[in-house]
Scaffold this motif. Structure first.
Motif, PDB file in Angstrom:
ATOM      1  N   THR A   1       5.370  -4.063 -11.192  1.00 10.16           N
ATOM      2  CA  THR A   1       5.196  -4.613  -9.848  1.00 10.16           C
ATOM      3  C   THR A   1       4.245  -5.805  -9.834  1.00 10.16           C
ATOM      4  OG1 THR A   1       3.403  -3.073  -9.336  1.00 10.16           O
ATOM      5  CG2 THR A   1       5.637  -2.409  -8.742  1.00 10.16           C
TER       6      THR A   1
ATOM      7  N   PHE B   1       0.780   4.752  -7.511  1.00 10.39           N
ATOM      8  CA  PHE B   1       2.185   4.365  -7.614  1.00 10.39           C
ATOM      9  C   PHE B   1       3.079   5.594  -7.654  1.00 10.39           C
ATOM     10  CE2 PHE B   1       0.124   0.626  -9.406  1.00 10.39           C
ATOM     11  CZ  PHE B   1       0.829  -0.393  -8.800  1.00 10.39           C
TER      12      PHE B   1
ATOM     13  N   ALA C   1       2.506  -0.337 -12.545  1.00  9.07           N
ATOM     14  CA  ALA C   1       1.622  -1.450 -12.195  1.00  9.07           C
ATOM     15  C   ALA C   1       2.097  -2.736 -12.856  1.00  9.07           C
ATOM     16  CB  ALA C   1       0.187  -1.132 -12.619  1.00  9.07           C
TER      17      ALA C   1
ATOM     18  N   GLN D   1       1.759   5.367 -14.458  1.00  9.39           N
ATOM     19  CA  GLN D   1       1.015   4.509 -13.534  1.00  9.39           C
ATOM     20  C   GLN D   1       0.866   3.087 -14.078  1.00  9.39           C
ATOM     21  OE1 GLN D   1      -0.236   5.359 -10.290  1.00  9.39           O
ATOM     22  NE2 GLN D   1       1.295   6.929 -10.698  1.00  9.39           N
TER      23      GLN D   1
ATOM     24  N   THR E   1       6.806   2.442  -4.966  1.00  9.68           N
ATOM     25  CA  THR E   1       5.875   2.261  -3.855  1.00  9.68           C
ATOM     26  C   THR E   1       4.450   2.346  -4.375  1.00  9.68           C
ATOM     27  OG1 THR E   1       5.913   4.612  -3.332  1.00  9.68           O
ATOM     28  CG2 THR E   1       7.463   3.218  -2.131  1.00  9.68           C
ATOM     29  N   HIS E   2       3.558   1.678  -3.681  1.00 13.98           N
ATOM     30  CA  HIS E   2       2.137   1.725  -4.007  1.00 13.98           C
ATOM     31  C   HIS E   2       1.394   2.093  -2.739  1.00 13.98           C
ATOM     32  CE1 HIS E   2      -1.916  -0.070  -4.884  1.00 13.98           C
ATOM     33  NE2 HIS E   2      -1.717   0.704  -5.925  1.00 13.98           N
ATOM     34  N   ARG E   3       0.801   3.277  -2.758  1.00 12.18           N
ATOM     35  CA  ARG E   3       0.083   3.814  -1.604  1.00 12.18           C
ATOM     36  C   ARG E   3       0.953   3.805  -0.350  1.00 12.18           C
ATOM     37  NH1 ARG E   3      -5.514   0.902  -3.204  1.00 12.18           N
ATOM     38  NH2 ARG E   3      -5.999   2.311  -4.899  1.00 12.18           N
TER      39      ARG E   3
ATOM     40  N   ALA F   1       6.782  -1.690  -3.137  1.00 12.62           N
ATOM     41  CA  ALA F   1       6.236  -2.660  -4.081  1.00 12.62           C
ATOM     42  C   ALA F   1       7.335  -3.360  -4.868  1.00 12.62           C
ATOM     43  CB  ALA F   1       5.261  -1.977  -5.033  1.00 12.62           C
TER      44      ALA F   1
END
Length: 74
Positions: free
Chosen positions: A54, A7, A51, A47, A20-22, A26
């Motif tokens: 999202t 993240f 998580a 992180q 964003t995630h990867r 997100a």
């Protein structure tokens, strides 16, 4: 359970926060939610906070899903 990873967040000039995630979008937070998010980031593990915000955290059924016939051979 492993810690979340991948993240990142960006604070834009208009006050919105893009998570964003990867590399994929997100979540986008604005106003009071963005301010609350920044407070939580400052107080805890970045992180895991991202998580949670999202909704991309483990739900506890991963092991059970791995044994499902539909997922055999993966």
């Amino acid at each position: 359970m492993s810690a979340a990873s991948g993240f990142t967040y960006t604070q834009r000039s208009d006050g919105t926060i893009a998570i964003t995630h990867r590399g994929r979008a997100a979540a986008t937070l604005r106003g009071a939610r963005a301010a609350k998010f920044l407070d939580e980031i400052a107080a805890g593990d970045e992180q895991l906070v991202m998580a949670r915000w999202t909704g991309a955290y483990k739900f506890g059924n991963e092991r059970q899903a791995r044994r499902h016939p539909r997922n055999q051979g993966r």
